[in-house]
Design an enzyme around this catalytic site. Structure first.
Site, PDB file in Angstrom:
ATOM      1  N   TYR A 142      40.514  79.370  98.480  1.00  0.00           N
ATOM      2  CA  TYR A 142      40.610  79.640  97.041  1.00  0.00           C
ATOM      3  C   TYR A 142      41.659  78.756  96.380  1.00  0.00           C
ATOM      4  O   TYR A 142      41.570  78.457  95.194  1.00  0.00           O
ATOM      5  CB  TYR A 142      40.987  81.103  96.800  1.00  0.00           C
ATOM      6  CG  TYR A 142      39.816  82.044  96.743  1.00  0.00           C
ATOM      7  CD1 TYR A 142      39.026  82.253  97.860  1.00  0.00           C
ATOM      8  CD2 TYR A 142      39.509  82.736  95.578  1.00  0.00           C
ATOM      9  CE1 TYR A 142      37.958  83.123  97.825  1.00  0.00           C
ATOM     10  CE2 TYR A 142      38.442  83.606  95.524  1.00  0.00           C
ATOM     11  CZ  TYR A 142      37.667  83.795  96.653  1.00  0.00           C
ATOM     12  OH  TYR A 142      36.603  84.661  96.598  1.00  0.00           O
ATOM     13  N   LYS A 187      37.207  82.898 112.191  1.00  0.00           N
ATOM     14  CA  LYS A 187      36.134  82.049 112.740  1.00  0.00           C
ATOM     15  C   LYS A 187      36.812  81.048 113.677  1.00  0.00           C
ATOM     16  O   LYS A 187      36.733  79.828 113.505  1.00  0.00           O
ATOM     17  CB  LYS A 187      35.388  81.359 111.582  1.00  0.00           C
ATOM     18  CG  LYS A 187      34.137  80.608 111.977  1.00  0.00           C
ATOM     19  CD  LYS A 187      32.974  81.512 112.374  1.00  0.00           C
ATOM     20  CE  LYS A 187      31.795  80.679 112.847  1.00  0.00           C
ATOM     21  NZ  LYS A 187      30.696  81.516 113.392  1.00  0.00           N
ATOM     22  N   ASP A 219      31.059  86.256 111.412  1.00  0.00           N
ATOM     23  CA  ASP A 219      29.610  86.489 111.386  1.00  0.00           C
ATOM     24  C   ASP A 219      29.272  87.782 112.129  1.00  0.00           C
ATOM     25  O   ASP A 219      28.491  88.608 111.661  1.00  0.00           O
ATOM     26  CB  ASP A 219      28.836  85.280 111.965  1.00  0.00           C
ATOM     27  CG  ASP A 219      29.389  84.775 113.287  1.00  0.00           C
ATOM     28  OD1 ASP A 219      30.488  85.195 113.696  1.00  0.00           O
ATOM     29  OD2 ASP A 219      28.707  83.939 113.927  1.00  0.00           O
ATOM     30  N   ASP A 243      36.793  88.412 100.762  1.00  0.00           N
ATOM     31  CA  ASP A 243      35.977  88.537  99.550  1.00  0.00           C
ATOM     32  C   ASP A 243      34.575  89.005  99.940  1.00  0.00           C
ATOM     33  O   ASP A 243      34.030  89.946  99.374  1.00  0.00           O
ATOM     34  CB  ASP A 243      35.912  87.178  98.840  1.00  0.00           C
ATOM     35  CG  ASP A 243      35.064  87.232  97.581  1.00  0.00           C
ATOM     36  OD1 ASP A 243      35.232  88.194  96.804  1.00  0.00           O
ATOM     37  OD2 ASP A 243      34.227  86.329  97.381  1.00  0.00           O
ATOM     38  N   ASP A 247      32.825  93.144  99.781  1.00  0.00           N
ATOM     39  CA  ASP A 247      31.599  93.493  99.048  1.00  0.00           C
ATOM     40  C   ASP A 247      30.647  94.230  99.983  1.00  0.00           C
ATOM     41  O   ASP A 247      30.029  95.220  99.611  1.00  0.00           O
ATOM     42  CB  ASP A 247      30.885  92.233  98.515  1.00  0.00           C
ATOM     43  CG  ASP A 247      31.237  91.934  97.063  1.00  0.00           C
ATOM     44  OD1 ASP A 247      32.402  92.168  96.675  1.00  0.00           O
ATOM     45  OD2 ASP A 247      30.351  91.457  96.321  1.00  0.00           O
TER      46      ASP A 247
HETATM   47  C1  IPM Z   1      36.920  89.545  93.684  1.00  0.00           C
HETATM   48  C2  IPM Z   1      36.117  88.600  92.856  1.00  0.00           C
HETATM   49  C3  IPM Z   1      36.966  87.362  92.592  1.00  0.00           C
HETATM   50  C4  IPM Z   1      37.263  86.718  93.931  1.00  0.00           C
HETATM   51  C5  IPM Z   1      36.373  86.333  91.633  1.00  0.00           C
HETATM   52  C6  IPM Z   1      35.895  86.954  90.349  1.00  0.00           C
HETATM   53  C7  IPM Z   1      37.367  85.242  91.366  1.00  0.00           C
HETATM   54  O1  IPM Z   1      34.906  88.291  93.469  1.00  0.00           O
HETATM   55  O2  IPM Z   1      37.993  89.978  93.229  1.00  0.00           O
HETATM   56  O3  IPM Z   1      36.501  89.865  94.795  1.00  0.00           O
HETATM   57  O4  IPM Z   1      36.434  85.968  94.444  1.00  0.00           O
HETATM   58  O5  IPM Z   1      38.334  86.966  94.467  1.00  0.00           O
HETATM   59 MN    MN Z   2      34.561  89.362  95.315  1.00  0.00          MN
END
Ligand code: IPM
Ligand code: MN
Length: 352
Positions: A142, A187, A219, A243, A247
């Site tokens: 990032y 990884k 993975d 990240d 999710d």
């Molecule tokens: C998160 C989001 C952010 C990230 C984006 C919006 C920059 O996806 O907070 O997980 O990738 O960190």
């Molecule tokens: Mn995210």
């Protein structure tokens, strides 16, 4: 006691869910005898429209001068065509870096009442799910060097020993307060930065003899999270892997609309935001789920202000609302009562 909180509603449903979290905070403050001095500031797309940049200096300054930051969500299709370094998401990165928030805590907890909203089979869920993802937040790809050369584009993943050490310590400390089980995800079969990550985590592990540490390739971890999520207690991983995995972890708990997060540094202020984004497709319709934002506010009370009882009260109120069968559209299932953003926010306050 008065706590100074910088409030950044942001874009899309960020604005709607923030209102509800602020209402809940005020209500819980009244009940427990504290209050807030809240300063609302702009960041993200709305700041681009108003000031020409996603993170105006005044916003960062207001946040630095606060005890904590509460953030809704940033971004939307309106700003999608801007060059990468001018997009609303830059506000988030700027806040994380500017406030030194290297540790991102993303608890994925499945509420008993929401078992049916999880896409996993009941036998996989068992008596519930509770995984804490600890994501490194100010390093890795990032923030690494990126650019273009001719027809080629590149982004760089780099980690220093220092960066890995401090996120590892946060993860071990959390593991000590939970089931004393830490899974470090990397990884290392491919990436040199992951090999360093593994070495450093193993070194820090010596300071925590009570914690069982394991390593897993990312993975495989992505696969194991849906195959057998109960094997995980605390997961520590890099910015990018965290990240993605957070999710995934959020979805197995029913909805990304339920999950809060805390971003912490060495000192204050911490920043609290839902894991979900600005959801432009449902923005302005009063149907967004504010519970992730409300539970993020609870995390703020817990981690920044040590107000454990008040934080518990918010989380219990959220559970009661769900137990009573109220649902926003994202977590609806047959026989449940569909309510909107404001209604469910009001119900949480009623149940405090
Ligand atoms: C998160 C989001 C952010 C990230 C984006 C919006 C920059 O996806 O907070 O997980 O990738 O960190
Ligand atoms: Mn995210």
């Amino acid at each position: 006691m008065t706590y100074k909180v910088a409030v950044i509603p942001g874009d899309g449903i960020g604005k709607e869910v923030t209102v509800q979290a602020v209402n809940v905070l005020k209500a819980v403050g009244e009940k427990y005898g504290f209050d807030f001095e809240m300063t609302e500031v702009d960041a993200g797309g709305c700041a681009i429209d108003k000031y020409g940049k996603a993170l105006p200096e005044e916003t960062l300054k207001a946040c630095q001068q606060s005890d904590a930051v509460l953030l809704g969500a940033v971004g939307g299709p309106k700003w999608d065509t801007l060059p990468g370094d001018q997009r609303p998401e830059q506000a988030l990165l700027g806040l994380r870096k500017g406030l030194g928030l290297f540790a991102n805590l993303r608890p994925a907890v499945l509420h008993q009442a929401l078992k049916e909203a999880s896409p996993l089979k009941p036998e996989i869920i068992g008596d519930g799910l509770d995984v804490m993802v600890v994501r490194e937040l100010t390093g890795g790809i990032y923030f690494g060097e990126r650019g273009r050369e001719g027809d080629t584009a590149y982004d760089t993943e780099a980690y220093s020993k220092y960066e890995v050490e401090r996120i590892a310590r946060v993860a071990f400390d959390i593991a000590m307060k939970r089931d004393k089980k830490l899974m470090s995800v990397d990884k290392a079969n491919i990436l040199e930065s992951s090999r360093l990550w593994r070495e450093v985590v193993d070194n820090v592990a010596k300071e925590y003899p009570e914690v069982t540490v394991d390593h897993m390739y990312v993975d495989n971890a992505a696969m194991q999270l849906v195959r057998n999520p109960k094997q995980f207690d605390v997961i520590v991983t890099s910015n990018m892997f965290g990240d993605i995995l957070s999710d995934e972890a959020s979805m197995i708990t029913g909805s990304i609309g339920m999950l809060p997060s805390a971003s912490l540094g060495e000192s204050k202020p911490g920043m609290y935001e839902p894991v979900h984004g600005s959801a432009p497709d449902i923005a302005g319709q009063g149907k967004a789920n504010p519970l992730a934002m409300i539970v993020s506010a609870a995390m703020m009370l817990r981690y920044s202000f040590d107000l454990t009882a008040a934080a518990d009260a918010i989380e219990n109120a959220v559970s009661k609302v769900l137990d009573s069968g109220y649902r926003t559209g994202d977590i609806i299932s047959p026989d449940m009562k569909l309510v909107g953003t404001e209604e469910i926010g009001r119900l949480v306050i009623e149940n405090l």
